[in-house]
Design an enzyme around this catalytic site. Structure first.
Site, PDB file in Angstrom:
ATOM      1  N   SER A   1       0.796  -1.228   0.000  1.00  9.02           N
ATOM      2  CA  SER A   1       0.000   0.000   0.000  1.00  9.02           C
ATOM      3  C   SER A   1       0.828   1.276   0.000  1.00  9.02           C
ATOM      4  CB  SER A   1      -0.939  -0.015   1.195  1.00  9.02           C
ATOM      5  OG  SER A   1      -0.183   0.007   2.383  1.00  9.02           O
TER       6      SER A   1
ATOM      7  N   HIS B   1      -5.634  -4.689  -1.867  1.00  6.15           N
ATOM      8  CA  HIS B   1      -5.458  -3.506  -2.722  1.00  6.15           C
ATOM      9  C   HIS B   1      -5.433  -3.854  -4.209  1.00  6.15           C
ATOM     10  CE1 HIS B   1      -4.905  -0.052  -0.095  1.00  6.15           C
ATOM     11  NE2 HIS B   1      -4.209  -0.821   0.730  1.00  6.15           N
TER      12      HIS B   1
ATOM     13  N   LYS C   1     -12.678  -2.189   0.160  1.00  3.70           N
ATOM     14  CA  LYS C   1     -11.936  -1.300  -0.749  1.00  3.70           C
ATOM     15  C   LYS C   1     -12.642  -1.276  -2.105  1.00  3.70           C
ATOM     16  CE  LYS C   1      -7.667  -1.342   1.841  1.00  3.70           C
ATOM     17  NZ  LYS C   1      -7.098  -2.444   2.597  1.00  3.70           N
TER      18      LYS C   1
END
Ligand SMILES: *Cc1c(COP(=O)(O)O)cnc(C)c1O
Length: 396
Positions: free
Chosen positions: A183, A211, A242
């Site tokens: 990240s 992610h 997310k």
């Protein structure tokens, strides 16, 4: 007792403040989106949400959640194995497995729980976990809860991974674990090479796609798609918080015997409530949408390319990536802080990262792109970056 403890805490907190590490929360009074309203009354463009596909405020997902509220009620008031499994949970688990090309899926309240509950039921003190040094906090905590022997390799460093695999050869079972996208730099784990080494040194692989799911790969199936390894990785974990809608929830998906064992033994699954059926319903809709068309994935990829290219052209130092995280390197901590607050004055909301979140001398601003951004948003951000960059002497 509390009087003493209170002054202890007050001292600790003031130390945190003095070190410039105190976290203040900005208050948002609109739905999460590319354009948000904060409680100062200011409307700003948001470039720091994990809302990669813009689904956090998507009308179809909201509709699906509303319908499930009516058909399935608000909550399950139970863990899964007692009376907390609805048809929507089972459908969602199947949808996730189909999306990733895996065999089965188990849902959790969060990916933090998925990672917290994946190692301990599967591995013993005779086994080895070989973990990337920059893996997410939840992986680190999950590993701590497990008796397996621990080996750590430098971030994405395949020479070091090889060394650690050699050191772990006397163990019974070996599991290599990595984030799909890290990240802070937005770098994609070299899963092709990890997979090769796993074969060479007889190990299994786990990748956390938090992610990367919905983001990386031509159709957003994550790093296993990016490296053509669909269905070959034993364990994938990910979040519904997310790209996958932004609400709450996590999952582990992979080999069916592994998922079956987790349902029997994984503590965050056995001892924590089911996700609300409305979250599963929205999740099913989300997978349906992403399977029917790649409009959102395509838009995210286009936006990311556009932004990165413009920012490089203007003269910023950008870390190359296949993710939707754009690290704008500023190196100096104070500069990163000032840069972010000046950008907010220009209506651009981003976060500066500096030590201890990233190594000393590697401060940066992290920009997160989204399919919810329009070209005019991206242009406005680049213009603001350029202005602040000149004001602060980053650009000549
Ligand atoms: C965000 C994140 C998590 C935590 O996900 P939650 O569902 O919010 O708990 C876990 N792993 C990685 C790599 C993440 O980026």
């Amino acid at each position: 007792m509390y009087a003493d403890y209170k002054s202890f805490l007050e001292k600790e907190i003031s130390d945190i403040k003095e070190a410039g590490l105190y976290k203040n929360e900005r208050i948002i009074v609109s739905p999460q989106s590319s354009e948000i309203k904060i409680n100062s009354g200011q409307t700003v463009l948001n470039f720091c949400a994990n809302n990669y596909l813009g689904l956090a405020n998507n009308p179809e997902l909201i509709q699906a959640a509303k319908e499930a509220l009516d058909s399935h009620g608000y909550g399950m008031a139970s863990v899964r194995f007692i009376c907390g499994t609805s048809d929507l949970h089972k459908k969602m688990e199947k949808a996730v497995a189909e999306f990733f090309g895996t065999e089965d899926t188990i849902l959790y309240a969060a990916c933090f729980d998925a990672n917290g509950g994946v190692f301990e039921p599967l591995l013993t003190e005779n086994d080895a976990i070989i973990s990337d040094s920059l893996n997410h906090a939840s992986i680190i905590d999950g590993v701590r809860l497990c008796k397996a022997q621990r080996f750590r390799y430098e971030n994405a460093n395949m020479e070091d991974l090889k060394k650690q695999l050699q050191a772990a050869q006397s163990c019974k079972f070996r599991l290599i674990v990595t984030d799909g996208v890290f990240s802070m730099d937005g770098n994609v784990a070299p899963l092709d090479k990890i997979y090769e080494l796993a074969n060479e040194y007889n190990a299994m692989v786990m990748v956390d796609e938090s992610h990367s799911a919905g983001v990386v790969g031509k159709t957003g199936r994550g790093v296993t798609e990016h490296y053509n390894l669909k269905g070959k990785i034993e364990i994938i974990t990910g979040t519904l918080g997310k790209a996958f809608g932004g609400a709450i929830g996590g999952f582990t998906t992979g080999k069916k015997e592994i998922i079956e064992m987790l349902r029997q033994r994984s503590r965050p699954y056995l001892f924590s409530n089911s996700i609300p059926p409305l979250v599963a319903a929205a999740g099913i809709k989300m997978i349906e949408m992403m399977t029917a068309t790649t409009t959102l994935q395509d838009k995210l990829h286009k936006n990311t390319e556009y932004f990165m290219e413009k920012m490089s052209k203007v003269g910023f130092d950008i870390k190359p990536t296949a993710s939707a995280i754009c690290a704008v390197m500023l190196y100096d901590a104070k500069l990163a802080q000032d840069f972010a607050s000046k950008l907010l004055e220009e209506g651009i909301y981003v976060t500066g990262f500096y030590y201890p979140v990233v190594p000393k001398g590697l401060a940066r601003i992290r920009v997160q792109l989204s399919a919810a951004h329009e070209i005019k948003h991206l242009d406005k951000a680049v213009t603001a970056f350029e202005k602040v960059g000149r004001d602060l002497g980053v650009l000549k």
